[in-house]
Design a protein around this motif. Structure first.
Motif, mmCIF file in Angstrom:
data_model
loop_
_atom_site.group_PDB
_atom_site.id
_atom_site.type_symbol
_atom_site.label_atom_id
_atom_site.label_comp_id
_atom_site.label_asym_id
_atom_site.label_seq_id
_atom_site.Cartn_x
_atom_site.Cartn_y
_atom_site.Cartn_z
ATOM 1 N N TYR A 168 0.755 -1.232 0.000
ATOM 2 C CA TYR A 168 0.000 0.000 0.000
ATOM 3 C C TYR A 168 0.791 1.290 0.000
ATOM 4 O O TYR A 168 0.293 2.287 -0.476
ATOM 5 C CB TYR A 168 -0.943 0.033 1.211
ATOM 6 N N GLU A 202 -4.475 5.388 1.694
ATOM 7 C CA GLU A 202 -4.620 4.131 0.977
ATOM 8 C C GLU A 202 -5.358 3.075 1.792
ATOM 9 O O GLU A 202 -6.284 2.444 1.301
ATOM 10 C CB GLU A 202 -3.229 3.578 0.601
ATOM 11 N N ALA A 203 -4.922 2.872 3.034
ATOM 12 C CA ALA A 203 -5.483 1.778 3.824
ATOM 13 C C ALA A 203 -5.257 2.041 5.299
ATOM 14 O O ALA A 203 -4.460 2.901 5.692
ATOM 15 C CB ALA A 203 -4.844 0.445 3.423
ATOM 16 N N THR A 205 -8.700 -1.472 3.006
ATOM 17 C CA THR A 205 -8.606 -0.418 2.006
ATOM 18 C C THR A 205 -9.663 0.638 2.311
ATOM 19 O O THR A 205 -10.838 0.316 2.505
ATOM 20 C CB THR A 205 -8.832 -0.984 0.594
ATOM 21 N N LYS A 221 -11.706 4.027 1.273
ATOM 22 C CA LYS A 221 -12.057 5.020 0.263
ATOM 23 C C LYS A 221 -12.063 6.394 0.911
ATOM 24 O O LYS A 221 -12.595 6.581 2.002
ATOM 25 C CB LYS A 221 -13.426 4.738 -0.336
ATOM 26 N N ASP A 223 -13.429 -1.182 2.872
ATOM 27 C CA ASP A 223 -13.867 -2.223 1.947
ATOM 28 C C ASP A 223 -14.302 -3.472 2.709
ATOM 29 O O ASP A 223 -14.358 -3.496 3.941
ATOM 30 C CB ASP A 223 -12.751 -2.542 0.943
#
Length: 907
Positions: free
Chosen positions: A662, A683-684, A695, A697, A817
């Motif tokens: 990542y 990113e994460a 992950t 968003k 996610d």
């Protein structure tokens, strides 16, 4: 129409509609709704409209009371806003005022005028917290009890103009001992269905945790979509424009009396269709009515009141006429709320009428645009409430100590007494409370008033802040307990400087006007930090000197916090005054990169209703400004800085595979690791509690202002066409700046450029030119009890209207996610739900209504929102926040949308 149908089903299950009653009593209720600010300031309204209304009312009502016949009661009136009464009775007065005030009091005592609701103002119901609503009601009721006595104690709630009622609305009135509450604004379709099922009156149980007897209250919804207004053409006022007729409605004359009476009865019959008992409450008034009360009443008298020496009022004298028209006996009278609610008791008892039970907040949302307008205004309101809480706790502690004969440590000079100070302090608290209560008004805190009124609202908060700082300054160290810590008493901030010392206050957050959008912003229970100095900057001790900080806790329980204050230097240390020992501390740069620092220390354990004192010192002495000696081990740790313009950093914690997959870099705490890159920003996130890498968003989303205004967000009633916006593309990636320390780690991500996607159909000519996203700063705390959140601070910079005539709404989409939710839990995104603490009080689900747009489905989040997925809901994402944001869960996704800022279209 799912919510509407569920509400109607509930109504029908509890009680079916009843037959049309054989009688109809029309209760005409004269009133005026006086906003404490909107098109004018509070003072402007008082001088030009409210004070003249008082004089006009007293004259018209006193005349009626003295000449009333035995057959009919005299004219009636209800008054709501206590702020204007306080201004009239306590402001500069002449003989004419005093005579009118005496008459006003007499009319209240006689029941001719009824005080309803009694809040200092009519507060907003949706975006205020429960504590803010209680504060407004307390200030108003306290003044009424002190100046009018029990005869003016309000028994009925009256909130006709607030922009949507929540579950806290009935809870507040029920817990306050009200007999009933009257409301108006709600979705028109829901109101229509309530009307058709004769359910405009119901038992409303707001709280899900309190039992029915404590949290339910009889509720009356004003029929029709004109709400609290007089029926059309029954509001006699003088037109201000010379191009219009002299009066807004035709005067009642002998020639038109029959026609106007027929029209009035027809309107009343229509309104009565939503009720079950043969009574209907018809308002006679609207905003700032009765400037010429005698003229208003003289017209309505001929329809309502029996006057043997004038034209005989028509309705009561022509019962046969209306029996033939409507097959029922019709009568009419002037009434107050007490008159109406008392009158309906008899038919309810005789006919065995039952009422539906409504639970929760089925009437939200109503208007959603103002939830996120003026975020700075809403944040400052929350902050001044924190100061109020601490000032009231300090003064109360002093008053208790003085009453109990405990030492108070006051030495104000010869002849001074604690009692005198308490009296003065209470007067100052009253003044601050009055300023703050006015901010709760449904056009003030929403930011829907004219711009000069909004500026006046800011001014009031500034005045309240000044008063409260001075009060805390005068009491801290003398009244706030030290939790039994040896040596802590008597060394409180400000005690050495005497009553003239000046203290400055920070709210355990970065007090920059450019940082109003932190996803975590604390709460109204947070402590305050006080500093003894006349300097304008924070925690900036000269060489070999110190600055005393006092951290106060107004809660009746222990509170453990990491304390953060601004500083102008990073070469300091923090000493616990009680023990003489250094405290773990760290300095890092301000999130706005303005040359200042944040000094973090702790975690600090604050005793109940207590305080802790700390000295911020420079731990060495030197005259060399170019080089500093090594800091001692007990001094504040300077954070290690790295940036995208320098060397790249490596992942500093977490599983190797996650790091390699990542990030350019990462920051970590005990519970989280946040990975970021120059290409995509965040990113994460590694979540230690579930041992999973998620992950995340994180996308900026832009809406046009079409279908929106200061009140509404994507309302088809304003504009039938609007789109659902688009995620913005980041051009050139992000610059990043990392600071690492043992207490706090942070990364500041600055987008190099923003643009609309190439494939976006820009039908509303949106532009990113005025979108000024300076940075997103992610901060992690590693300090035991204080390590509970990922703080995200959005520096939006200065936003101007510019050329964007249609306005815009800037939001952020956040969502983990499936690796966080689990594949079994997330086989369908529709299993995801969102909720929030309504008014910061109780959890409420953010239901999605298909008949609403995305904007209309937004809900306020004065304290935060929660998203969970799957049947078990064992995992959830909490987005904490303060005033100035709204949220919605996008259907079919795991994206929680949070509005950061909005600019209403130019009008």
């Amino acid at each position: 129409m799912e919510k509407m149908l569920s509400l109607v089903a509930l109504v029908c299950l509890v009680s079916m509609t009843t037959a049309t009653p054989s009688t109809l009593t029309i209760h005409t209720m004269p009133h005026t709704h006086c906003d404490t600010g909107y098109k004018k300031t509070f003072e402007g309204y008082f001088k030009t409209e409210v004070r003249p209304i008082f004089f006009s009312l007293v004259q018209a009502l006193a005349t009626s009371a003295s000449s009333a016949s035995n057959e009919q009661p005299p004219r009636r009136f209800i008054w709501s806003e206590t702020a204007f009464l306080k201004r009239w009775f306590e402001g500069p007065t002449d003989h004419e005022d005093k005579v009118a005030q005496t008459s006003f009091k007499r009319l209240v005592a006689e029941g001719t005028i009824e005080i309803v609701d009694g809040g200092f103002t009519q507060h907003d119901d949706a975006i205020t917290t429960f504590a803010q609503q209680v504060q407004n009601m307390r200030v108003g009721h306290q003044w009424l009890m002190q100046n009018f006595g029990d005869i003016a104690k309000p028994r009925y709630g009256w909130h006709p103009d607030s922009f949507g009622a929540t579950s806290v609305t009935p809870t507040l009135y029920a817990l306050s001992g009200f007999d009933a509450v009257v409301h108006d604004r709600m979705d028109n379709d829901i109101k229509d269905d309530l009307t058709s099922s004769q359910s405009l009156e119901f038992m409303w149980q707001g709280s899900s945790s309190l039992d029915f007897a404590r949290s339910a209250i009889p509720t009356h919804i004003m029929p029709t979509h004109s709400g609290y207004s007089s029926p059309k053409c029954f509001d006699w006022r003088e037109n201000k424009s010379p191009d219009l007729p002299t009066y807004t409605c035709d005067r009642v004359t002998e020639d038109n009396l029959a026609d106007m009476s027929d029209q009035y009865v027809a309107e009343a019959v229509d309104r009565a269709s939503g009720f079950r008992h043969g009574m209907v409450l018809v308002p006679f008034g609207q905003d700032f009515r009765f400037l010429n009360a005698t003229f208003q009443f003289e017209n309505m008298d001929q329809i309502v009141e029996f006057k043997p020496d004038q034209i005989v009022e028509f309705i009561n004298a022509n019962t046969d006429r209306y029996r033939e028209l409507y097959d029922r006996d019709v009568s009419i009278r002037y009434s107050t709320m007490h008159d109406y609610f008392s009158a309906i008791q008899q038919p309810i008892k005789e006919q065995g009428i039952t009422f539906p039970i409504v639970k929760g907040s089925p009437f939200m949302p109503y208007w959603s645009g103002y939830y996120a307008g003026y975020p700075n205004l809403k944040r400052e309101y929350s902050e001044v409430m924190v100061l109020l809480r601490h000032a009231e706790a300090a003064v109360s502690s002093l008053a208790f100590a003085a009453h109990a004969g405990l030492p108070t440590a006051f030495t104000f000079g010869s002849g001074a007494h604690v009692d005198r100070f308490i009296t003065q302090a209470m007067e100052q608290l009253d003044a601050a409370n009055a300023h703050i209560a006015l901010v709760s008004h449904h056009d003030a805190i929403p930011g829907t008033g004219y711009s000069f009124f909004t500026r006046d609202t800011y001014r009031r908060m500034t005045q309240a802040r000044t008063i409260l700082i001075e009060l805390i300054e005068a009491t801290v160290g003398r009244t706030i307990g030290d939790g039994g810590r040896e040596g802590a008493g008597g060394s409180g901030g400000g005690s050495g400087g005497g009553p003239t010392a000046r203290l400055e206050i920070a709210l355990a957050a970065v007090p920059s006007a450019r940082v109003p959008f932190g996803m975590y912003g604390g709460d109204e229970d947070r402590p305050v930090v006080m500093r003894e100095s006349v300097e304008s900057t924070w925690a900036c001790p000269p060489m070999s000197e110190s600055v005393r900080l006092t951290v106060l806790n107004s809660l009746p329980w222990t509170d453990t916090r990491l304390v953060e204050v601004p500083s102008c230097r990073d070469d300091v240390a923090v000493i616990d005054v009680a023990t003489g020992e250094p405290v773990a501390a760290q300095t890092d740069r301000s999130v706005t990169d303005d040359g200042k620092y944040i000094l973090s220390f702790g975690p600090v354990e604050l005793p109940p209703m207590g305080r802790r004192d700390f000295d911020v010192v420079v731990p060495f002495e030197t005259t060399n400004t170019d080089q500093f000696p090594d800091m001692p081990s007990w001094a504040a740790q300077r954070s290690v800085e790295m940036s995208s313009t320098g060397s790249k950093i490596q992942p500093n914690a977490g599983p190797t595979e996650a790091a390699n997959k990542y990030s350019v870099g990462s920051i970590s705490s005990d519970e989280y690791i946040v990975y970021f890159s120059a290409d995509h920003g965040i990113e994460a996130v590694w979540v230690e509690s579930v041992h999973a890498n998620v992950t995340m968003k994180h996308a900026f989303h832009l809406y046009s202002g079409s279908g929106s205004n200061a009140y509404k967000f994507q309302d088809p009633g304003l504009h039938a066409e609007y789109d659902n916006g688009t995620d913005l593309d980041i051009v050139g990636g992000f610059d990043w700046f990392v600071e690492e320390g043992e207490l706090v780690q942070s990364v500041r991500l600055t987008p190099k450029g923003l643009t609309l996607p190439a494939d976006y159909d820009n039908a509303f000519n949106m532009s990113v030119d005025d979108i000024n996203i300076q940075s997103v700063t992610v901060r992690l705390v590693s300090s035991g009890d204080a390590a509970s959140y990922i703080e995200m601070v959005y520096d939006i910079g200065t936003i101007e209207r510019g050329t964007m005539q249609t306005g815009y709404i800037l939001a952020v989409h956040l969502g983990p996610d499936s690796s966080f939710w689990g594949e079994d839990e997330l086989d369908q995104p529709s299993k995801c739900t969102a909720g929030y603490l309504e008014n910061g009080y109780e959890p409420t689900e953010s239901t999605w209504l298909n008949r609403y747009s995305v904007g209309q489905n937004h809900r306020p989040m004065p304290t935060g929102a929660i998203m969970s997925c799957g049947a078990s809901s064992s995992r959830s994402m909490h987005v904490l926040g303060t005033h100035g944001r709204s949220h919605v869960l996008i259907p079919g996704s795991t994206d929680l949308e949070v509005v950061l800022h909005r600019r209403a279209p130019m009008e």
